[in-house]
Design a protein around this motif. Sequence first.
Motif, PDB file in Angstrom:
ATOM      1  N   ASP A  44       0.868  -1.173   0.000  1.00 44.63           N
ATOM      2  CA  ASP A  44       0.000   0.000   0.000  1.00 44.63           C
ATOM      3  C   ASP A  44       0.908   1.227   0.000  1.00 44.63           C
ATOM      4  O   ASP A  44       1.445   1.627   1.037  1.00 44.63           O
ATOM      5  CB  ASP A  44      -0.897   0.001   1.242  1.00 44.63           C
ATOM      6  CG  ASP A  44      -1.931   1.118   1.211  1.00 44.63           C
ATOM      7  OD1 ASP A  44      -1.669   2.163   0.581  1.00 44.63           O
ATOM      8  OD2 ASP A  44      -2.999   0.957   1.822  1.00 44.63           O
ATOM      9  N   MET A  45       1.128   1.792  -1.178  1.00 44.63           N
ATOM     10  CA  MET A  45       2.079   2.897  -1.326  1.00 44.63           C
ATOM     11  C   MET A  45       1.669   4.129  -0.530  1.00 44.63           C
ATOM     12  O   MET A  45       2.514   4.891  -0.055  1.00 44.63           O
ATOM     13  CB  MET A  45       2.216   3.273  -2.813  1.00 44.63           C
ATOM     14  CG  MET A  45       2.643   2.144  -3.704  1.00 44.63           C
ATOM     15  SD  MET A  45       4.329   1.588  -3.392  1.00 44.63           S
ATOM     16  CE  MET A  45       4.429   0.257  -4.592  1.00 44.63           C
ATOM     17  N   ASN A  46       0.374   4.333  -0.341  1.00 42.15           N
ATOM     18  CA  ASN A  46      -0.077   5.516   0.380  1.00 42.15           C
ATOM     19  C   ASN A  46       0.297   5.460   1.858  1.00 42.15           C
ATOM     20  O   ASN A  46       0.482   6.499   2.499  1.00 42.15           O
ATOM     21  CB  ASN A  46      -1.591   5.679   0.230  1.00 42.15           C
ATOM     22  CG  ASN A  46      -1.986   6.049  -1.186  1.00 42.15           C
ATOM     23  OD1 ASN A  46      -1.294   6.821  -1.843  1.00 42.15           O
ATOM     24  ND2 ASN A  46      -3.083   5.489  -1.677  1.00 42.15           N
ATOM     25  N   LEU A  47       0.407   4.246   2.410  1.00 45.29           N
ATOM     26  CA  LEU A  47       0.789   4.113   3.813  1.00 45.29           C
ATOM     27  C   LEU A  47       2.295   4.257   4.028  1.00 45.29           C
ATOM     28  O   LEU A  47       2.750   4.385   5.164  1.00 45.29           O
ATOM     29  CB  LEU A  47       0.326   2.758   4.363  1.00 45.29           C
ATOM     30  CG  LEU A  47      -1.195   2.549   4.444  1.00 45.29           C
ATOM     31  CD1 LEU A  47      -1.504   1.174   5.023  1.00 45.29           C
ATOM     32  CD2 LEU A  47      -1.849   3.645   5.276  1.00 45.29           C
ATOM     33  N   MET A  48       3.052   4.253   2.933  1.00 46.83           N
ATOM     34  CA  MET A  48       4.506   4.399   3.043  1.00 46.83           C
ATOM     35  C   MET A  48       4.918   5.846   3.301  1.00 46.83           C
ATOM     36  O   MET A  48       5.999   6.094   3.834  1.00 46.83           O
ATOM     37  CB  MET A  48       5.191   3.938   1.747  1.00 46.83           C
ATOM     38  CG  MET A  48       5.248   2.451   1.535  1.00 46.83           C
ATOM     39  SD  MET A  48       6.048   2.052  -0.044  1.00 46.83           S
ATOM     40  CE  MET A  48       7.690   2.763   0.195  1.00 46.83           C
ATOM     41  N   GLY A  49       4.068   6.794   2.899  1.00 45.01           N
ATOM     42  CA  GLY A  49       4.517   8.180   2.879  1.00 45.01           C
ATOM     43  C   GLY A  49       5.464   8.380   1.708  1.00 45.01           C
ATOM     44  O   GLY A  49       5.748   7.450   0.942  1.00 45.01           O
ATOM     45  N   GLU A  50       5.960   9.587   1.558  1.00 46.89           N
ATOM     46  CA  GLU A  50       6.827   9.886   0.411  1.00 46.89           C
ATOM     47  C   GLU A  50       8.254   9.425   0.701  1.00 46.89           C
ATOM     48  O   GLU A  50       9.155  10.210   1.004  1.00 46.89           O
ATOM     49  CB  GLU A  50       6.760  11.371   0.065  1.00 46.89           C
ATOM     50  CG  GLU A  50       5.423  11.752  -0.537  1.00 46.89           C
ATOM     51  CD  GLU A  50       5.438  13.098  -1.239  1.00 46.89           C
ATOM     52  OE1 GLU A  50       6.531  13.557  -1.633  1.00 46.89           O
ATOM     53  OE2 GLU A  50       4.354  13.697  -1.386  1.00 46.89           O
ATOM     54  N   ARG A  51       8.452   8.130   0.595  1.00 43.32           N
ATOM     55  CA  ARG A  51       9.778   7.528   0.737  1.00 43.32           C
ATOM     56  C   ARG A  51       9.877   6.362  -0.242  1.00 43.32           C
ATOM     57  O   ARG A  51       8.876   5.804  -0.679  1.00 43.32           O
ATOM     58  CB  ARG A  51      10.049   7.071   2.172  1.00 43.32           C
ATOM     59  CG  ARG A  51       9.006   6.146   2.771  1.00 43.32           C
ATOM     60  CD  ARG A  51       9.350   5.770   4.209  1.00 43.32           C
ATOM     61  NE  ARG A  51       9.546   6.919   5.070  1.00 43.32           N
ATOM     62  CZ  ARG A  51       8.560   7.547   5.725  1.00 43.32           C
ATOM     63  NH1 ARG A  51       7.300   7.145   5.593  1.00 43.32           N
ATOM     64  NH2 ARG A  51       8.817   8.575   6.489  1.00 43.32           N
ATOM     65  N   THR A  52      11.103   6.016  -0.573  1.00 49.27           N
ATOM     66  CA  THR A  52      11.383   4.947  -1.527  1.00 49.27           C
ATOM     67  C   THR A  52      12.132   3.823  -0.832  1.00 49.27           C
ATOM     68  O   THR A  52      13.026   4.076  -0.021  1.00 49.27           O
ATOM     69  CB  THR A  52      12.237   5.481  -2.695  1.00 49.27           C
ATOM     70  OG1 THR A  52      11.498   6.480  -3.406  1.00 49.27           O
ATOM     71  CG2 THR A  52      12.609   4.364  -3.662  1.00 49.27           C
ATOM     72  N   VAL A  53      11.762   2.593  -1.141  1.00 48.27           N
ATOM     73  CA  VAL A  53      12.551   1.438  -0.717  1.00 48.27           C
ATOM     74  C   VAL A  53      13.154   0.810  -1.964  1.00 48.27           C
ATOM     75  O   VAL A  53      12.436   0.434  -2.891  1.00 48.27           O
ATOM     76  CB  VAL A  53      11.714   0.396   0.045  1.00 48.27           C
ATOM     77  CG1 VAL A  53      12.627  -0.750   0.519  1.00 48.27           C
ATOM     78  CG2 VAL A  53      11.008   1.025   1.235  1.00 48.27           C
TER      79      VAL A  53
END
Length: 240
Positions: free
Chosen positions: A101-110
Motif C-alpha cells: 500500500d504505497m499511500n501508507l509508506m509516505g513519500e519515501r522509496t525502498v
Amino acid sequence: MTRNDGRAPDKLRPIKITKNYTKYAEGSCLIEFGDTRVICTASVEEAVPPFLKGSGSGWVTAEYGMLPRSCSTRVAREKSTSGRSQEIQRLVGRSLRSVIDMNLMGERTVKIDCDVIQADGGTRTASITGGFVALVDAFVKLNRLGVLTGVPVNSYVAAVSVGILKETLLLDLNFEEDSKADADMNIVMLKSGDFVEIQGTAEGKPFSKTQADGLINLAQKGIRELFEVQKSVLANWKGA
C-alpha cells in the motif's frame, strides 16, 4: 525421469533464508534455492521519484546483478545495466509493488538490491522471494522506530520456475535442467492464489494448454511451500 540432483519432479530444492544478513541495510537476507544464492537488501530513502512528489505516495523499486564469478566461468562486471538485468529487476519491482500500500509508506522509496553471488538457475525467482523478506523486514523496522504507523504489506508474494524436460513437468529448475528444457515458466503468485506474472516460453517444441495448466498447478504447490519458509523467518511480523 530421474533428476540430476535426485529430487522428485514436484520437489523444490532445499530452500533457506537467512535474515539480517548484512549490517547496514534496513532489511536484508541471503536466500538459497539449492546452489543458487542471492543477497537481497532493502534500503530506505526519504524521497520519491519526481512523478510522485507531492502525492503522499511512496515507491518500491529493484536492482539486480550477477557478481563476476557467480557462474562456472567469470561474467564481466556490468558497467551499465544489461537488457536481461533490466528485465529481471523490473519483474522484481512489479512483483513487490503488487503487495504494498504505497499511500501508507509516505513519500519515501525502498530500493531492493538483488545481488547474485552464486547462480544455478532460478535467480529471478529467488530474488523475488528473498526481496519480499528484506522489504517486510525494513517496514517492520520503520514501524518499530515510529516512522510508519503500521506495515504497509497486504499479502505474501513469492515466485518459482517450472518446466518440461523429456515430457516430464518439473518444479524449480536448476541450471542444467533449465538449459535443456523444452519449455519453462517463471510464475509469481500472491497468497490469495492470484498471479502477478506468468512468463512462459517453448524451445523448439510447443507445449499444450494441458501442459501449461499442469505447470501452473505445479508452481502453485511450490509457491505455497515458499510462503511457509517466508513466514518462518518473518515471525516478528503478524500481518497478511
